[in-house]
Design a protein around this motif. Structure first.
Motif, short mmCIF file in Angstrom:
data_model
loop_
_atom_site.label_atom_id
_atom_site.label_comp_id
_atom_site.label_asym_id
_atom_site.label_seq_id
_atom_site.Cartn_x
_atom_site.Cartn_y
_atom_site.Cartn_z
N LYS A 41 0.82 -1.21 0.00
CA LYS A 41 0.00 0.00 0.00
C LYS A 41 0.85 1.26 0.00
O LYS A 41 0.49 2.27 -0.60
CB LYS A 41 -0.92 -0.02 1.22
N LYS A 42 1.99 1.22 0.69
CA LYS A 42 2.81 2.42 0.85
C LYS A 42 3.68 2.73 -0.37
O LYS A 42 4.39 3.72 -0.38
CB LYS A 42 3.69 2.27 2.09
N LEU A 43 3.62 1.87 -1.39
CA LEU A 43 4.46 2.09 -2.57
C LEU A 43 3.76 2.94 -3.63
O LEU A 43 4.34 3.21 -4.67
CB LEU A 43 4.87 0.73 -3.16
N ASP A 44 2.51 3.33 -3.36
CA ASP A 44 1.79 4.25 -4.26
C ASP A 44 1.67 3.69 -5.67
O ASP A 44 2.05 4.32 -6.66
CB ASP A 44 2.49 5.62 -4.29
N ALA A 45 1.11 2.48 -5.76
CA ALA A 45 0.88 1.84 -7.06
C ALA A 45 -0.24 2.58 -7.80
O ALA A 45 -1.01 3.33 -7.19
CB ALA A 45 0.51 0.37 -6.87
N PRO A 46 -0.36 2.40 -9.13
CA PRO A 46 -1.50 2.99 -9.87
C PRO A 46 -2.82 2.64 -9.20
O PRO A 46 -2.97 1.54 -8.65
CB PRO A 46 -1.38 2.35 -11.25
N LYS A 47 -3.78 3.57 -9.27
CA LYS A 47 -5.00 3.47 -8.47
C LYS A 47 -5.74 2.14 -8.64
O LYS A 47 -6.12 1.51 -7.66
CB LYS A 47 -5.94 4.63 -8.81
N ARG A 48 -5.96 1.72 -9.88
CA ARG A 48 -6.74 0.49 -10.09
C ARG A 48 -6.00 -0.74 -9.56
O ARG A 48 -6.61 -1.62 -8.96
CB ARG A 48 -7.05 0.32 -11.58
N ILE A 49 -4.71 -0.81 -9.77
CA ILE A 49 -3.93 -1.94 -9.26
C ILE A 49 -3.96 -1.94 -7.73
O ILE A 49 -4.17 -2.98 -7.09
CB ILE A 49 -2.47 -1.89 -9.77
N SER A 50 -3.75 -0.76 -7.15
CA SER A 50 -3.75 -0.63 -5.70
C SER A 50 -5.09 -1.04 -5.10
O SER A 50 -5.15 -1.77 -4.11
CB SER A 50 -3.42 0.81 -5.30
N THR A 51 -6.18 -0.59 -5.73
CA THR A 51 -7.52 -0.93 -5.23
C THR A 51 -7.77 -2.42 -5.32
O THR A 51 -8.35 -3.02 -4.40
CB THR A 51 -8.59 -0.17 -6.04
N GLN A 52 -7.35 -3.05 -6.43
CA GLN A 52 -7.54 -4.49 -6.58
C GLN A 52 -6.76 -5.27 -5.50
O GLN A 52 -7.29 -6.19 -4.89
CB GLN A 52 -7.11 -4.95 -7.97
N ILE A 53 -5.51 -4.88 -5.29
CA ILE A 53 -4.68 -5.58 -4.29
C ILE A 53 -5.28 -5.42 -2.90
O ILE A 53 -5.43 -6.40 -2.15
CB ILE A 53 -3.24 -5.05 -4.32
N GLU A 54 -5.62 -4.19 -2.54
CA GLU A 54 -6.14 -3.93 -1.19
C GLU A 54 -7.52 -4.57 -1.00
O GLU A 54 -7.76 -5.25 0.00
CB GLU A 54 -6.25 -2.42 -0.97
N GLY A 55 -8.42 -4.34 -1.96
CA GLY A 55 -9.77 -4.87 -1.84
C GLY A 55 -9.80 -6.39 -1.83
O GLY A 55 -10.48 -7.01 -1.00
#
Length: 436
Positions: A155-169
């Motif tokens: 989460k702290k690596l500031d991935a692109p929004k859609r990738i970040s949302t998929q990983i977190e969600g």
């Protein structure tokens, strides 16, 4: 030494490693704590074998005095998942709802059965009589990505929004669904009554759907409680009631506490945050829960590293440990790749999405806690005293350590490349809009 004092000293050790790392190592904190505790455990084991100093028994007893399963599954897990849910942005979640649903449900089920059947085939090949139901049990506990490890590192690596949302969600929801799948197969493996399709379906529905419904009611109740006071301290104190009494009551109701925490966390973070809290509490909500999250993560990852002291490794264990890492990575890649075949029919994605979701699908303490809950004494190789629990535990530990230390520390270059690719995609999209 009491369990409380043990946790106090472990907390101090975790903070010391984190402080030294911030001054010298500059590694991600959870990776540094896990690596530091593993190095300390290895030093204790080597010193004991060479008669330099005898701390092995003391250290092993100290770590064993903490019931890792209860500490995580019935203790801090509620806090960590609630904190994760608070940070999820609902508009982003809605944008990726179908992707997250498929990854959390279909991909986790596919991975569970893929790992189970391939592991069963491999065990038969090397002459270890490991029943299929136990192979599926390992698949169930290792398939879900661990939200604690994922949120702490990726989460702290500031991935692109859609990738970040998929990983977190995905990590937040498949954690709850993964626990439900694990409980279902666990009941089949060790239950006293013969399972039926109806009983398994009812158990799954009760845990999963019941957990989501209970989380919604819990979030609603605490929303109105928080909205009813203007006291800044009381508003923050009320949020603690959700992962404490709220999580404990989920077990009384026999519904999924993890799913309930995610749902209530999303509600408080996206609804109550803006219309229920005072301005002062709204400003301090994230800081308060980030502090709680950092502290509990430090203790958890220290325990993961020191869990090495609890194992006795046999030759068969080493073989299965070496096989389990590529097996879990292969199942993760296939489950994500097959999901994206469907996704790409409706939307364009960052070209690094599959690679990042595969390599960023970290496993952590949750998988270890589930492995530790397996009963001992079900022998696989009796003359060497190797039982089902030992085999599953060492395989789980190898995957968890590889995932945190290797995957967690090497994913940054992928995310940097994904950021560049995302900028190019945004630029092309902007140009196309202007031309049209």
């Amino acid at each position: 030494m009491s369990v409380y004092y043990t946790l106090c000293f472990l907390s101090a050790a975790a903070m010391l490693i984190a402080f030294v790392n911030s001054k010298i190592g500059k590694m991600q904190t959870t990776i540094a704590i896990t690596a530091g505790s593993m190095m300390l455990s290895l030093l204790i084991l080597i010193a004991g074998q060479n008669d330099w100093f005898q701390l092995t028994e003391i250290a092993s007893n100290t770590v064993a005095s903490i019931n890792f399963e209860d500490f995580l599954l019935k203790g801090i897990l509620g806090f960590l998942l609630f904190a994760g849910g608070l940070g999820i942005k609902l508009p982003n979640l809605k944008d990726q709802k179908w992707e997250i649903t498929v990854l959390a449900l279909a991909a986790t089920l596919f991975s569970t059965f893929f790992i189970g059947f391939v592991l069963y085939w491999f065990c038969q090949l090397i002459g270890i009589q490991f029943d299929l139901v136990y192979c599926l049990l390992f698949g169930a506990l290792i398939s879900p990505t661990d939200p604690i490890a994922v949120l702490a590192i990726v989460k702290k690596l500031d991935a692109p929004k859609r990738i970040s949302t998929q990983i977190e969600g995905e990590s937040l929801f498949n954690d709850g669904f993964g626990l439900v799948i694990f409980v279902t197969i666990f009941t089949i493996a060790f239950g006293t009554e013969a399972p039926t399709v109806g009983s398994v379906t009812m158990l799954f529905a009760q845990e999963a759907l019941g957990g989501i419904a209970y989380g919604f009611v819990l979030g609603l109740v605490f929303h109105y409680l928080i909205s009813a006071t203007d006291d800044h301290s009381m508003e923050l104190l009320l949020t603690i009631g959700i992962p404490t009494a709220g999580y404990a009551f989920a077990e009384v109701l026999h519904v999924s506490g993890p799913l309930a925490m995610v749902v209530s966390g999303i509600m408080i973070g996206n609804w109550t945050r803006f219309i229920g809290f005072s301005k002062e509490s709204e400003d301090h909500l994230d800081h308060f829960w980030e502090l709680v999250d950092e502290f509990l993560n430090g203790v958890l990852f220290l325990l993961i590293g020191m869990s090495m002291l609890l194992f006795e490794f046999h030759k068969e264990d080493w073989i299965l440990m070496a096989f389990s890492i590529p097996l879990v990575l292969a199942s993760r890649y296939l489950s994500v790749f097959l999901s994206y075949i469907g996704f790409k029919r409706y939307r364009k994605y960052n070209p690094w999405s599959v690679k990042i979701l595969t390599w960023g699908g970290l496993r952590g303490g949750l998988a270890l806690a589930m492995a530790l809950s397996i009963p001992s004494g079900i022998w696989v190789i009796q003359d060497k005293l190797i039982d089902v629990k030992e085999i599953i535990l060492v395989m789980t530990y190898s995957v968890v350590v590889f995932s945190i230390l290797v995957q967690g520390s090497t994913i940054t270059p992928m995310i940097e490349k994904a950021k560049l690719a995302q900028k190019e995609m945004d630029s092309e999209s902007s140009t196309a809009e202007q031309e049209s």
